[in-house]
Scaffold this motif. Structure first.
Motif, mmCIF file in Angstrom:
data_model
loop_
_atom_site.group_PDB
_atom_site.id
_atom_site.type_symbol
_atom_site.label_atom_id
_atom_site.label_comp_id
_atom_site.label_asym_id
_atom_site.label_seq_id
_atom_site.Cartn_x
_atom_site.Cartn_y
_atom_site.Cartn_z
ATOM 1 N N ASN A 38 1.006 -1.030 0.124
ATOM 2 C CA ASN A 38 0.175 -0.249 0.167
ATOM 3 C C ASN A 38 0.742 1.555 -0.009
ATOM 4 O OD1 ASN A 38 -2.418 -1.029 0.561
ATOM 5 N ND2 ASN A 38 -2.542 -1.454 2.726
ATOM 6 N N LEU A 39 0.421 2.252 -0.599
ATOM 7 C CA LEU A 39 0.970 3.413 -0.473
ATOM 8 C C LEU A 39 1.053 4.146 0.360
ATOM 9 C CD1 LEU A 39 -0.994 5.562 -3.713
ATOM 10 C CD2 LEU A 39 1.744 3.979 -3.721
ATOM 11 N N LYS A 40 2.714 4.522 1.010
ATOM 12 C CA LYS A 40 2.679 5.486 2.068
ATOM 13 C C LYS A 40 2.850 6.874 1.401
ATOM 14 C CE LYS A 40 6.810 3.468 3.211
ATOM 15 N NZ LYS A 40 6.654 2.039 2.178
ATOM 16 N N ASP A 41 2.496 7.682 2.634
ATOM 17 C CA ASP A 41 2.585 9.655 2.318
ATOM 18 C C ASP A 41 3.789 9.444 1.547
ATOM 19 O OD1 ASP A 41 0.184 9.793 3.345
ATOM 20 O OD2 ASP A 41 1.498 10.858 5.458
ATOM 21 N N GLY A 42 3.464 10.431 -0.065
ATOM 22 C CA GLY A 42 4.605 11.136 -0.750
ATOM 23 C C GLY A 42 4.286 9.953 -1.591
ATOM 24 N N GLU A 43 3.764 8.697 -1.572
ATOM 25 C CA GLU A 43 4.183 8.200 -2.338
ATOM 26 C C GLU A 43 3.013 8.587 -4.017
ATOM 27 O OE1 GLU A 43 6.554 4.571 -1.160
ATOM 28 O OE2 GLU A 43 4.608 4.035 -1.114
ATOM 29 N N LEU A 44 3.273 7.284 -4.691
ATOM 30 C CA LEU A 44 2.341 7.130 -5.929
ATOM 31 C C LEU A 44 2.386 6.183 -6.661
ATOM 32 C CD1 LEU A 44 3.012 9.585 -8.735
ATOM 33 C CD2 LEU A 44 4.217 9.712 -6.813
ATOM 34 N N LEU A 45 1.302 5.395 -6.950
ATOM 35 C CA LEU A 45 1.258 4.323 -7.538
ATOM 36 C C LEU A 45 1.147 4.578 -9.514
ATOM 37 C CD1 LEU A 45 0.618 1.463 -8.479
ATOM 38 C CD2 LEU A 45 -2.403 1.178 -7.431
ATOM 39 N N LEU A 46 1.972 4.145 -10.074
ATOM 40 C CA LEU A 46 1.408 3.971 -11.608
ATOM 41 C C LEU A 46 1.752 3.322 -12.319
ATOM 42 C CD1 LEU A 46 4.677 5.568 -10.399
ATOM 43 C CD2 LEU A 46 2.981 7.319 -12.460
ATOM 44 N N GLU A 47 0.207 2.793 -13.537
ATOM 45 C CA GLU A 47 0.270 2.086 -14.602
ATOM 46 C C GLU A 47 1.040 2.161 -16.189
ATOM 47 O OE1 GLU A 47 -3.614 0.643 -15.448
ATOM 48 O OE2 GLU A 47 -4.284 2.313 -15.967
ATOM 49 N N SER A 48 2.048 1.258 -16.400
ATOM 50 C CA SER A 48 2.686 0.908 -17.589
ATOM 51 C C SER A 48 1.773 1.799 -18.919
ATOM 52 C CB SER A 48 3.997 0.664 -17.726
ATOM 53 O OG SER A 48 4.465 0.833 -17.234
ATOM 54 N N VAL A 49 1.500 2.697 -19.428
ATOM 55 C CA VAL A 49 0.827 2.222 -21.140
ATOM 56 C C VAL A 49 1.653 2.005 -22.090
ATOM 57 C CG1 VAL A 49 -0.913 4.088 -21.877
ATOM 58 C CG2 VAL A 49 -0.394 4.743 -19.733
ATOM 59 N N PHE A 50 2.539 2.930 -22.172
ATOM 60 C CA PHE A 50 3.564 2.094 -23.502
ATOM 61 C C PHE A 50 5.312 2.128 -22.447
ATOM 62 C CE2 PHE A 50 0.770 5.457 -25.795
ATOM 63 C CZ PHE A 50 0.346 4.732 -26.363
ATOM 64 N N LEU A 51 6.059 1.434 -23.803
ATOM 65 C CA LEU A 51 7.265 0.936 -22.756
ATOM 66 C C LEU A 51 8.174 0.533 -23.753
ATOM 67 C CD1 LEU A 51 5.415 -2.129 -20.660
ATOM 68 C CD2 LEU A 51 7.193 -0.656 -19.608
ATOM 69 N N SER A 52 9.320 1.650 -23.740
ATOM 70 C CA SER A 52 10.687 1.029 -24.912
ATOM 71 C C SER A 52 10.932 0.585 -25.145
ATOM 72 C CB SER A 52 10.880 2.710 -24.592
ATOM 73 O OG SER A 52 12.227 3.223 -25.884
ATOM 74 N N VAL A 53 11.532 -0.179 -26.091
ATOM 75 C CA VAL A 53 12.426 -1.138 -26.337
ATOM 76 C C VAL A 53 13.684 -0.960 -26.537
ATOM 77 C CG1 VAL A 53 11.735 -3.257 -25.936
ATOM 78 C CG2 VAL A 53 11.509 -2.255 -28.328
ATOM 79 N N ASP A 54 14.219 -0.801 -26.888
ATOM 80 C CA ASP A 54 16.329 0.205 -27.619
ATOM 81 C C ASP A 54 17.094 -0.027 -27.509
ATOM 82 O OD1 ASP A 54 14.669 3.332 -27.099
ATOM 83 O OD2 ASP A 54 14.456 2.656 -25.625
ATOM 84 N N PRO A 55 17.991 -0.608 -27.845
ATOM 85 C CA PRO A 55 19.407 -0.915 -28.871
ATOM 86 C C PRO A 55 20.074 -1.145 -27.205
ATOM 87 C CG PRO A 55 18.529 0.545 -30.865
ATOM 88 C CD PRO A 55 17.800 1.083 -29.674
ATOM 89 N N TYR A 56 20.652 0.262 -26.941
ATOM 90 C CA TYR A 56 21.368 0.491 -25.200
ATOM 91 C C TYR A 56 21.460 -0.721 -24.333
ATOM 92 C CZ TYR A 56 17.742 2.963 -22.072
ATOM 93 O OH TYR A 56 16.604 2.655 -21.233
#
Length: 340
Positions: free
Chosen positions: A42-60
């Motif tokens: 569960n979230l503590k004060d000052g925290e946030l929950l995020l869900e990925s919408v787009f993810l990157s794939v890169d050569p590096y």
């Protein structure tokens, strides 16, 4: 999201994440990855929950995984994510951010590692562009060309892997800057795309009989700037066609990332001496303090229609390893992203 009810009626979020099961040997294989489930607290004060919408794939990710990761670690990378729940006054629910939290569907943050999308981001623009043309690859092209190559109007710029996330921006920026642009790519479709977005000359390095001849034909007078994403044999041939005081920006070496045995290359000293060349390697993070300037410039050109973009979108988090492998094999036109 898979919420499961636990005691006291709190909802628990189960995140999915791709881990590096074993270090890549040669080309990555799907069996090198492992899909994990992670219970988020569960979230503590000052925290946030995020869900990925787009993810990157890169050569590096290929060389960095070897350098920075242990087997079992979550794969490195960035995402555009949406704030789902917030106990941090700086972030409202529904806000979109860019985060560098690797290949995961959900994560908790204290907000320090997040970058809000530019406030003037138009509704009509896909948010995935914050991982491409108006993101790290775009900034790589911007600073690599302006600060490392120091291109000037009227010069001739050569870029390889030109239909990729970085290369396609390099070519268009060079055109905006008044240069002649020669690009090369690995398929006829990609070459047609380069012509469409304004490259002066473009060729398929897989089908030309001689790379040396193809480069000479595209620009008989040689090249002032060479933006190198590929390294290997291409770079060894191109360095001999640089003009006096030419500049080479060494951005990537994708031709070498999957080699188990290092290639033995030619020696660069003689052409560098005779032509008095400058060759400089760089990482885009050098200009972190100018990130905003770069993003605003790129965003403006995209909105004015001067900077075209193309994305290769793979649907489904479960297909992320496949999208990564496809990108390393050059199956993408423009930026490769995964839509969760």
């Amino acid at each position: 999201m898979e919420p499961t009810s636990s005691e006291g009626n709190a909802w628990m979020v189960i995140a999915k994440a791709w881990a590096l099961k074993r270090h890549f040997d040669g080309f990555p294989k799907t069996s090198d990855f492992d899909l994990k489930k992670i219970e988020l607290p569960n979230l503590k004060d000052g925290e946030l929950l995020l869900e990925s919408v787009f993810l990157s794939v890169d050569p590096y990710m290929r060389p960095y995984s070897r350098r920075d990761m242990k087997e079992g670690d979550i794969m490195i990378g960035t995402q555009v994510a949406r704030v789902v729940e917030s106990k941090n006054p700086a972030f409202t629910v529904g806000a979109f951010v860019v985060a560098g939290r690797g290949w995961r569907t959900h994560f908790i943050s204290d907000g320090k590692d997040l970058q809000l999308l530019p406030s003037n981001w138009p509704e009509s623009l896909p948010k995935s562009l914050a991982l491409g043309t108006v993101g790290m690859p775009g900034l790589t092209a911007y600073f690599g060309l302006l600060e490392v190559c120091k291109m000037k109007p009227g010069e001739t710029v050569l870029v390889n892997a030109a239909a990729g996330a970085v290369g396609s921006v390099v070519g268009q920026l060079a055109k905006i800057g008044g240069c002649k642009v020669v690009g090369c790519a690995g398929s006829d479709d990609k070459v047609a795309y380069l012509k469409k977005i304004g490259f002066d000359e473009a060729f398929n390095y897989n089908t030309v009989k001689s790379l040396d001849e193809a480069l000479r034909k595209a620009s008989p007078d040689g090249y002032d700037c060479f933006f190198d994403n590929v390294g290997g044999e291409f770079a060894s041939v191109a360095i001999n066609q640089m003009r006096k005081y030419g500049r080479i920006a060494v951005c990537g070496a994708i031709s070498q990332y999957n080699d188990s045995v290092p290639q033995k290359g030619p020696y660069v000293q003689l052409p560098m001496i005779f032509k008095e060349l400058q060759m400089e390697g760089f990482l885009v993070t050098r200009w972190n303090n100018r990130r905003e300037e770069g993003l605003q410039a790129l965003l403006k050109w995209v909105m004015e229609g001067k900077m075209k973009y193309h994305e290769q979108v793979t649907e489904g988090f479960e297909n992320m390893p496949m999208a990564f492998i496809g990108m390393l094999k050059g199956e993408n036109l423009g930026k490769a992203v995964v839509k969760v």
